[in-house]
Design a protein around this motif. Structure first.
Motif, mmCIF file in Angstrom:
data_model
loop_
_atom_site.group_PDB
_atom_site.id
_atom_site.type_symbol
_atom_site.label_atom_id
_atom_site.label_comp_id
_atom_site.label_asym_id
_atom_site.label_seq_id
_atom_site.Cartn_x
_atom_site.Cartn_y
_atom_site.Cartn_z
ATOM 1 N N PHE A 85 0.818 -1.207 0.000
ATOM 2 C CA PHE A 85 0.000 0.000 0.000
ATOM 3 C C PHE A 85 0.853 1.259 0.000
ATOM 4 C CE2 PHE A 85 -2.639 3.209 2.299
ATOM 5 C CZ PHE A 85 -3.619 3.355 1.318
ATOM 6 N N SER A 86 1.943 1.243 0.767
ATOM 7 C CA SER A 86 2.811 2.421 0.817
ATOM 8 C C SER A 86 3.498 2.644 -0.529
ATOM 9 C CB SER A 86 3.855 2.272 1.929
ATOM 10 O OG SER A 86 4.780 1.239 1.650
ATOM 11 N N LEU A 87 3.823 1.573 -1.226
ATOM 12 C CA LEU A 87 4.422 1.701 -2.553
ATOM 13 C C LEU A 87 3.402 2.223 -3.558
ATOM 14 C CD1 LEU A 87 6.515 -1.571 -2.488
ATOM 15 C CD2 LEU A 87 7.467 0.712 -2.836
ATOM 16 N N PHE A 88 2.168 1.724 -3.493
ATOM 17 C CA PHE A 88 1.114 2.197 -4.384
ATOM 18 C C PHE A 88 0.887 3.699 -4.202
ATOM 19 C CE2 PHE A 88 -0.736 -2.260 -4.674
ATOM 20 C CZ PHE A 88 -0.453 -2.397 -6.028
ATOM 21 N N ARG A 89 0.953 4.156 -2.968
ATOM 22 C CA ARG A 89 0.714 5.575 -2.690
ATOM 23 C C ARG A 89 1.743 6.466 -3.369
ATOM 24 N NH1 ARG A 89 0.125 4.387 3.085
ATOM 25 N NH2 ARG A 89 2.142 5.414 3.348
ATOM 26 N N ARG A 90 2.945 5.941 -3.580
ATOM 27 C CA ARG A 90 4.025 6.756 -4.144
ATOM 28 C C ARG A 90 4.166 6.610 -5.652
ATOM 29 N NH1 ARG A 90 7.667 8.378 -0.297
ATOM 30 N NH2 ARG A 90 8.254 9.877 -1.912
ATOM 31 N N MET A 91 3.413 5.696 -6.252
ATOM 32 C CA MET A 91 3.538 5.469 -7.679
ATOM 33 C C MET A 91 2.767 6.520 -8.482
ATOM 34 S SD MET A 91 5.574 2.953 -8.225
ATOM 35 C CE MET A 91 6.506 3.563 -6.818
ATOM 36 N N VAL A 92 3.198 6.712 -9.734
ATOM 37 C CA VAL A 92 2.524 7.619 -10.668
ATOM 38 C C VAL A 92 1.781 6.771 -11.690
ATOM 39 C CG1 VAL A 92 2.839 9.459 -12.359
ATOM 40 C CG2 VAL A 92 4.333 9.341 -10.353
ATOM 41 N N GLN A 93 0.499 7.066 -11.907
ATOM 42 C CA GLN A 93 -0.307 6.273 -12.820
ATOM 43 C C GLN A 93 0.082 6.527 -14.277
ATOM 44 O OE1 GLN A 93 -2.570 3.951 -11.721
ATOM 45 N NE2 GLN A 93 -1.727 4.498 -9.707
ATOM 46 N N ASP A 94 -0.106 5.506 -15.095
ATOM 47 C CA ASP A 94 0.045 5.602 -16.559
ATOM 48 C C ASP A 94 1.469 5.893 -17.023
ATOM 49 O OD1 ASP A 94 -2.734 5.181 -16.923
ATOM 50 O OD2 ASP A 94 -3.090 7.294 -16.471
ATOM 51 N N THR A 95 2.430 5.544 -16.236
ATOM 52 C CA THR A 95 3.817 5.613 -16.687
ATOM 53 C C THR A 95 4.575 4.457 -16.063
ATOM 54 O OG1 THR A 95 5.726 7.091 -16.991
ATOM 55 C CG2 THR A 95 4.698 7.063 -14.809
ATOM 56 N N ALA A 96 5.802 4.301 -16.468
ATOM 57 C CA ALA A 96 6.591 3.152 -16.007
ATOM 58 C C ALA A 96 6.852 3.233 -14.503
ATOM 59 C CB ALA A 96 7.916 3.097 -16.754
ATOM 60 N N ASP A 97 6.892 2.074 -13.873
ATOM 61 C CA ASP A 97 7.294 1.972 -12.476
ATOM 62 C C ASP A 97 8.802 2.187 -12.419
ATOM 63 O OD1 ASP A 97 8.039 1.235 -9.928
ATOM 64 O OD2 ASP A 97 7.249 -0.796 -10.042
ATOM 65 N N VAL A 204 4.881 13.819 -19.845
ATOM 66 C CA VAL A 204 4.913 13.542 -18.404
ATOM 67 C C VAL A 204 4.469 14.797 -17.666
ATOM 68 C CG1 VAL A 204 6.348 12.864 -16.462
ATOM 69 C CG2 VAL A 204 6.811 11.969 -18.738
ATOM 70 N N PRO A 205 3.486 14.674 -16.782
ATOM 71 C CA PRO A 205 3.022 15.855 -16.053
ATOM 72 C C PRO A 205 4.089 16.328 -15.078
ATOM 73 C CG PRO A 205 2.060 13.871 -15.142
ATOM 74 C CD PRO A 205 2.776 13.448 -16.383
ATOM 75 N N PRO A 206 4.076 17.602 -14.739
ATOM 76 C CA PRO A 206 5.066 18.112 -13.792
ATOM 77 C C PRO A 206 4.842 17.506 -12.417
ATOM 78 C CG PRO A 206 3.355 19.734 -14.160
ATOM 79 C CD PRO A 206 3.109 18.630 -15.151
#
Length: 210
Positions: A85-97, A204-206
């Motif tokens: 869950f903590s990793l999911f919270r820090r991820m950015v959607q629709d781009t590479a992990d 990529v969004p800012p």
């Protein structure tokens, strides 16, 4: 004469079995590493399944950085395992992990979750600072009313996991030790090299303001 032949054959058989046994033990000793032991200790724990995958990807690099002994002395470690869950919270959607796409970034962040010493649950309630394996300093604190231990202000979940062979201990933590700048730098670097994936170089969004 026949008895001597059988005796010789028996000796050869015993010697062969001993060789196989010694070779097997030697191979086991050589293939054992801290990361393998940690992954085995976390097996079946669904709340930390993602970090075990990252550990597997960085096994070779971490094994070099975190040896099991030094100058003949056995070493022990503490690993703070981020929850899924903590990793999911820090991820950015629709781009590479970035942990998957950038091995150097993954190795750096994972190393920051290790301490080159055994830190028990009792130690967590006594220490104020801890130097991590990447030489960065982590702050330890606790909430007086709930007695919840924290590292870098992230909650350390109860129930420490003892590693086999006295190699150390694992604490599950509801947080990831990385800055937003580090995360975004890794994402931008990946997309710059791979403009046709994810958002692409110019899409990529800012990063959000801190």
């Amino acid at each position: 004469m026949i008895g001597n032949i059988f005796a010789s054959m028996s000796c050869l058989l015993v010697a062969s079995l001993l060789f196989v046994t010694v070779s097997s033990v030697s191979t086991t000793a050589k293939t054992e590493d801290l990361v393998s032991v940690i992954i085995a200790s976390l097996e079946g724990r669904s709340e930390v399944s993602i970090i075990t995958e990252y550990l597997e990807m960085s096994r070779d690099a971490l094994t070099k950085e975190l040896p099991l002994e030094s100058s003949g002395h056995k070493l022990s470690y503490t690993f703070f395992a981020p929850t899924d869950f903590s990793l999911f919270r820090r991820m950015v959607q629709d781009t590479a992990d970035p942990f998957t796409a950038d091995g150097a970034f993954r190795n750096k962040i994972l190393l920051r979750h290790f301490a080159r010493q055994r830190v028990s649950s009792d130690d967590l309630s006594k220490l104020d600072k801890l130097v991590m394996a990447d030489s960065k300093e982590a702050t330890l604190s606790r909430t007086a009313d709930t007695k919840i231990n924290r590292i870098n202000n992230e909650e350390i979940l109860p129930g420490a996991i003892q590693l086999a062979n006295n190699l150390g201990i694992v604490h599950v933590v509801d947080g990831v030790f990385m800055t937003n700048d580090e995360k975004w730098d890794a994402i931008y670097a990946y997309n710059a090299k791979n403009p046709n994936t994810g958002f692409g170089l110019f899409g990529v969004p800012p990063p959000p303001e801190s």
